[in-house]
Design an enzyme around this catalytic site. Sequence first.
Site, PDB file in Angstrom:
ATOM      1  N   ASP A   1     -14.668   7.678   2.585  1.00  0.00           N
ATOM      2  CA  ASP A   1     -13.296   7.225   3.278  1.00  0.00           C
ATOM      3  C   ASP A   1     -12.380   7.234   1.824  1.00  0.00           C
ATOM      4  OD1 ASP A   1     -11.045   5.637   3.842  1.00  0.00           O
ATOM      5  OD2 ASP A   1     -12.335   4.254   4.929  1.00  0.00           O
TER       6      ASP A   1
ATOM      7  N   GLU B   1     -16.734   4.356   0.039  1.00  0.00           N
ATOM      8  CA  GLU B   1     -15.167   4.669  -0.215  1.00  0.00           C
ATOM      9  C   GLU B   1     -15.259   5.449  -1.532  1.00  0.00           C
ATOM     10  OE1 GLU B   1     -12.701   1.191   0.204  1.00  0.00           O
ATOM     11  OE2 GLU B   1     -14.320   0.174   0.967  1.00  0.00           O
TER      12      GLU B   1
ATOM     13  N   SER C   1     -11.495  -0.996  -2.202  1.00  0.00           N
ATOM     14  CA  SER C   1      -9.986  -1.827  -1.941  1.00  0.00           C
ATOM     15  C   SER C   1      -9.947  -2.885  -2.742  1.00  0.00           C
ATOM     16  CB  SER C   1     -10.080  -2.156  -0.479  1.00  0.00           C
ATOM     17  OG  SER C   1     -11.175  -2.757  -0.117  1.00  0.00           O
TER      18      SER C   1
ATOM     19  N   ASN D   1       0.685  -1.158  -0.092  1.00  0.00           N
ATOM     20  CA  ASN D   1      -0.103  -0.142   0.100  1.00  0.00           C
ATOM     21  C   ASN D   1       0.808   1.183   0.044  1.00  0.00           C
ATOM     22  OD1 ASN D   1      -2.273  -1.268  -0.040  1.00  0.00           O
ATOM     23  ND2 ASN D   1      -2.497  -1.362   2.327  1.00  0.00           N
TER      24      ASN D   1
ATOM     25  N   LYS E   1      -0.905   4.203   3.914  1.00  0.00           N
ATOM     26  CA  LYS E   1      -0.813   3.695   2.524  1.00  0.00           C
ATOM     27  C   LYS E   1       0.165   4.814   1.883  1.00  0.00           C
ATOM     28  CE  LYS E   1      -5.202   1.115   2.913  1.00  0.00           C
ATOM     29  NZ  LYS E   1      -5.108   1.338   4.308  1.00  0.00           N
TER      30      LYS E   1
ATOM     31  N   HIS F   1     -15.480  -1.071   3.328  1.00  0.00           N
ATOM     32  CA  HIS F   1     -14.398  -1.870   3.740  1.00  0.00           C
ATOM     33  C   HIS F   1     -15.201  -2.429   5.276  1.00  0.00           C
ATOM     34  CE1 HIS F   1     -10.810  -2.414   6.077  1.00  0.00           C
ATOM     35  NE2 HIS F   1     -10.234  -2.828   4.826  1.00  0.00           N
TER      36      HIS F   1
ATOM     37  N   HIS G   1      -7.557   4.670   0.036  1.00  0.00           N
ATOM     38  CA  HIS G   1      -6.815   4.500  -0.931  1.00  0.00           C
ATOM     39  C   HIS G   1      -6.560   5.474  -2.001  1.00  0.00           C
ATOM     40  CE1 HIS G   1      -6.472   0.184   0.134  1.00  0.00           C
ATOM     41  NE2 HIS G   1      -7.934   0.401   0.672  1.00  0.00           N
TER      42      HIS G   1
END
Length: 381
Positions: free
Chosen positions: A205, A175, A179, A43, A239, A131, A208
């Site tokens: 979120d 998100e 992910s 990550n 990450k 997630h 990533h």
Amino acid sequence: MKNYNNILEKLRASGSLRSLPDVVHRGKWIEKEGQVMLNLSSNDYLGLASRQDLRNEFIGQLQENDLLFSSSSSRLLTGNFPIYTELEELIADRFGREAALLFNSGYHANTGVLPALTDKQSLILADKLVHASIIDGILLSGTPYQRYRHNDYGHLKQLLTKYAHEYEQVIIVTESIFSMDGDVADLRSLVSLKKTYPNIWLYVDEAHAIGVRGKNGLGIAEEQDCIRDIDFLVGTFGKALGSMGAYLLCSRTIREYLVNTMRPLIFSTALPPVQIAWTKFLFEKLPDFTDERHRLAVTSHTLSEALKGQGGEISASHIIPFIIGENEDCILTSLHLQRKGFYCLPVRPPTVPKGTARIRFSLTADITKEEITELITNIGK
């Protein structure tokens, strides 16, 4: 008494047994059992965590009072060092938001914010593929919830039409980059839906996306120009930002409320001040990593194009699924690629739906186009 050995044997028989890998990190390379492989499961999206030049610069500018390796307390007792406030103010200023609040991890954020903000008069509407940490936060809240079909905003609109008037507040949760599939949410559409009702909040979120997307690396919210329209904007430092911890961007009122009610914040020892100083050092440099973001985008596009029809067509990011199907086949493919020098790991149910076991390629900026081309060649063998 429950027989845990039998449960483990069933996991082993189904190809779902997990174990902690014994590996040595060497920059973008992983050494396992004497074999050196290109790390395609990291990550560290911008390659910052392994950069010696950045570590040397950071250590060279550290002051003696920055060197504490433990906060020794929660922030509400004696653990609130000035560096925490400095980082929160920097983040809030960079995003153009009223306030920011730091947490020990993304998991702490997602399992703490939602339970603190909601009650039985609230409704959570969450994307089907959010997630596990968000799911745990929803369950811990005890709040009524519904899951809308993944990135299906027509379905979300139906749920809002049906339920929005029945609750004091509704929180849409998603998100930005997902992910497992690496696809991207349309945050502008979610903002538009949010604005159709006066009692809706939007929780996003960006774990990533922070660092790797947007002109200044501020994520999909910056890329889609809707930072100020998202009520709760969460991101992580573990990450692309090569550190540890997480943040929430919100209003001053919400920040103060969470400081008084959020259990993972109140009852956790704060991260070490030296860790926060490292995060601040990297966050200050975030706009400067344009070349790294460009290289990552180029190699990601190359791999996703090569994997079209096998999962690559799903991705719109640096996370690219190679969907194989059954657990055993996925494990065998992973081992084959590891023998060829590529450290990639199988992802199996229940992390992903049954029958969609996959190798999840997680690319970083220091992986070259030549290395990706070699990977593609070996996937075809």
